[in-house]
Design an enzyme around this catalytic site. Structure first.
Site, PDB file in Angstrom:
ATOM      1  CE  LYS A 102      -3.870  -2.279  -0.038  1.00 12.38           C
ATOM      2  NZ  LYS A 102      -3.536  -3.665   0.206  1.00 12.38           N
TER       3      LYS A 102
HETATM    4  C1  LIG Z   1      -9.625  -2.633  -1.382  1.00 12.41           C
HETATM    5  C2  LIG Z   1      -9.044  -3.351  -0.206  1.00 12.41           C
HETATM    6  N1  LIG Z   1      -9.788  -3.491   0.904  1.00 12.41           N
HETATM    7  C3  LIG Z   1      -9.318  -4.117   1.991  1.00 12.41           C
HETATM    8  C4  LIG Z   1      -8.063  -4.634   2.009  1.00 12.41           C
HETATM    9  C5  LIG Z   1      -7.621  -5.380   3.225  1.00 12.41           C
HETATM   10  O1  LIG Z   1      -6.507  -4.817   3.812  1.00 12.41           O
HETATM   11  P1  LIG Z   1      -5.508  -5.722   4.699  1.00 12.41           P
HETATM   12  O2  LIG Z   1      -4.742  -6.581   3.752  1.00 12.41           O
HETATM   13  O3  LIG Z   1      -4.649  -4.699   5.380  1.00 12.41           O
HETATM   14  O4  LIG Z   1      -6.344  -6.500   5.637  1.00 12.41           O
HETATM   15  C6  LIG Z   1      -7.232  -4.502   0.898  1.00 12.41           C
HETATM   16  C7  LIG Z   1      -5.833  -4.995   0.904  1.00 12.41           C
HETATM   17  O5  LIG Z   1      -5.419  -5.991   0.536  1.00 12.41           O
HETATM   18  C8  LIG Z   1      -7.737  -3.857  -0.254  1.00 12.41           C
HETATM   19  O6  LIG Z   1      -7.008  -3.741  -1.356  1.00 12.41           O
END
Ligand SMILES: Cc1ncc(COP(=O)(O)O)c(C=O)c1O
Length: 406
Positions: free
Chosen positions: A183
């Site tokens: 990210k």
């Molecule tokens: C659009 C979106 N929502 C939610 C997430 C979930 O984030 P995390 O991987 O930090 O749990 C991600 C990441 O992979 C994402 O790209």
């Protein structure tokens, strides 16, 4: 003095801050140091009143849904082009995912389909700013007001983008961010919720912090008064919660990245622009459309690949040719969530048979998403310097020319 011989990610103050965490008393957010500073600085940067750090951009969604009042059997709307986490957070909140279709040019949630699928059963809408592009928020906020629904912006892939000159993250009732490895800001794993609503901020903090009763919208420390806290008569918990806290190590790294966020976002935007430029003469690589009223922070450059129809080259063979010539891997889009085996085979139905027992999603539910999903390509934009991005752009240029000549 520790140095890294080959830092693979952006390095500003990360090492220095990590050292200071190690030297400090508390390595947990309950001590209030680095996590607290990260929260204050993140809220300031995004222009919101409150920020609460979490250990992922999925635990954020789970807590936001709970704080929004989503309860067993309620419906939560989310788009069909997104990662599985919008669905899993919904299911972990014992709610029913309702999928809406996307716009074929922007790949974001289509407000017209939201209007068709919203009802008195809907308790929340998750808007996903996919690849860094804000959703068309105004019509969604209008519907939310009409149906008294909470809007949670899932901005895991979006940093500092704007919608009608307003910063994304401040339009919905809450906004969720991820600090996962790829990210804009990364500390390996992590996340944060921002909101202007004090009740939501306090609620999500308590949900993510074991329901300690002394947690407040702006207060992440739990041991405020040692004499009180250490006393056997002290009652600590007045809410059911989980441990979704972000450790001080992660907060320190995320803070160091936040300090350079303008530069990090610009690197992705400029990399994407270079790719878009070489795609402009090519009718089969169609970049995500960024409407004039929005800016895109290009987590990746999303592209619709129409090369099979146009030049007779399959998605797989185009990707292979690009990599063989020196390009980076190209990710496809995740399957539409309801066609992932976890949902399609009914595996999740067993979790709560009273709610999910008869729930079944048919192929064809969101036809545009199903049509574009196999065509989507994600070009990498997180280069550490633009010369590296430029070398990959030149590879793409060569591949486009090569396929033109045939
Ligand atoms: C659009 C979106 N929502 C939610 C997430 C979930 O984030 P995390 O991987 O930090 O749990 C991600 C990441 O992979 C994402 O790209």
């Amino acid at each position: 003095m520790v140095t890294l011989s080959n830092p693979t990610k952006y390095l500003g103050n990360e090492l220095e801050y990590l050292k200071r965490v190690l030297e400090g008393e508390s390595w947990s957010a309950t001590g209030g140091g680095w996590t607290n500073t990260l929260e204050k600085e993140f809220a300031k940067k995004l222009g919101s009143k409150y920020a609460v750090a979490f250990n992922s951009g999925t635990s954020t969604l789970h807590a936001a849904l709970e704080a929004a009042g989503v309860r067993s059997g309620d419906e939560v709307i989310s788009p069909a082009i997104t990662v599985i986490m919008d669905s899993t957070a919904t299911i972990h909140a014992n709610a029913i995912p309702v999928y809406v279709d996307v716009d074929p040019q922007t790949f974001t949630m289509d407000p017209k389909d939201v209007a068709k699928k919203i009802s008195s059963k809907t308790k929340a809408i998750i808007t996903v700013s996919i690849y860094g592009l804000p959703v068309d928020m105004d019509p969604i906020m209008d519907l939310a007001r009409q149906y008294n629904v909470v809007v949670i912006e899932d901005n895991a892939q979006c940093m500092l983008s704007t919608y009608k000159e307003r910063p994304l993250g401040t339009i919905g009732h809450m906004a969720s961010y991820s600090f996962e490895n790829t990210k804009h800001i990364s500390c390996g794993e992590g996340g944060i919720i921002i909101t202007d609503n004090e009740n939501y901020a306090e609620h999500v903090r308590k949900l993510g912090g074991h329901g300690f009763k002394n947690l407040k919208a702006e207060e992440g420390r739990v041991r405020l008064n040692a004499d009180v806290f250490q006393n056997p008569n002290y009652k600590r918990h007045d809410m059911l919660g989980w441990n979704y806290r972000l450790s001080e190590f992660c907060s320190a790294v995320a803070l160091a990245q936040l300090e350079r966020i303008d530069e990090l976002v610009q690197l992705r935007i400029k990399s994407a622009q270079m790719f878009i430029e070489v795609m402009s003469g090519c009718d089969y690589l169609i970049p995500q459309c960024t409407p004039h009223d929005r800016t895109n922070s290009y987590y990746t450059l999303g592209v619709r690949y129409e090369g099979f129809e146009s030049i007779g080259v399959s998605w797989e063979n185009f990707r292979k040719a690009y990599i063989q010539e020196g390009g980076d891997g190209i990710y496809g889009a995740w399957s539409v969530p309801y066609l992932e085996p976890m949902i399609a085979t009914g595996q999740f139905n067993k979790r709560y048979p009273e709610i999910y027992g008869k729930l079944h999603y048919e192929k064809g539910l969101c036809p545009i998403a199903e049509m574009i999903q196999p065509k989507l390509m994600q070009f990498k934009t997180n280069y550490r310097d633009l010369s590296l991005a430029e070398s990959k752009v030149m590879v793409l240029d060569r591949i486009i020319k090569k396929f033109k000549k045939r």
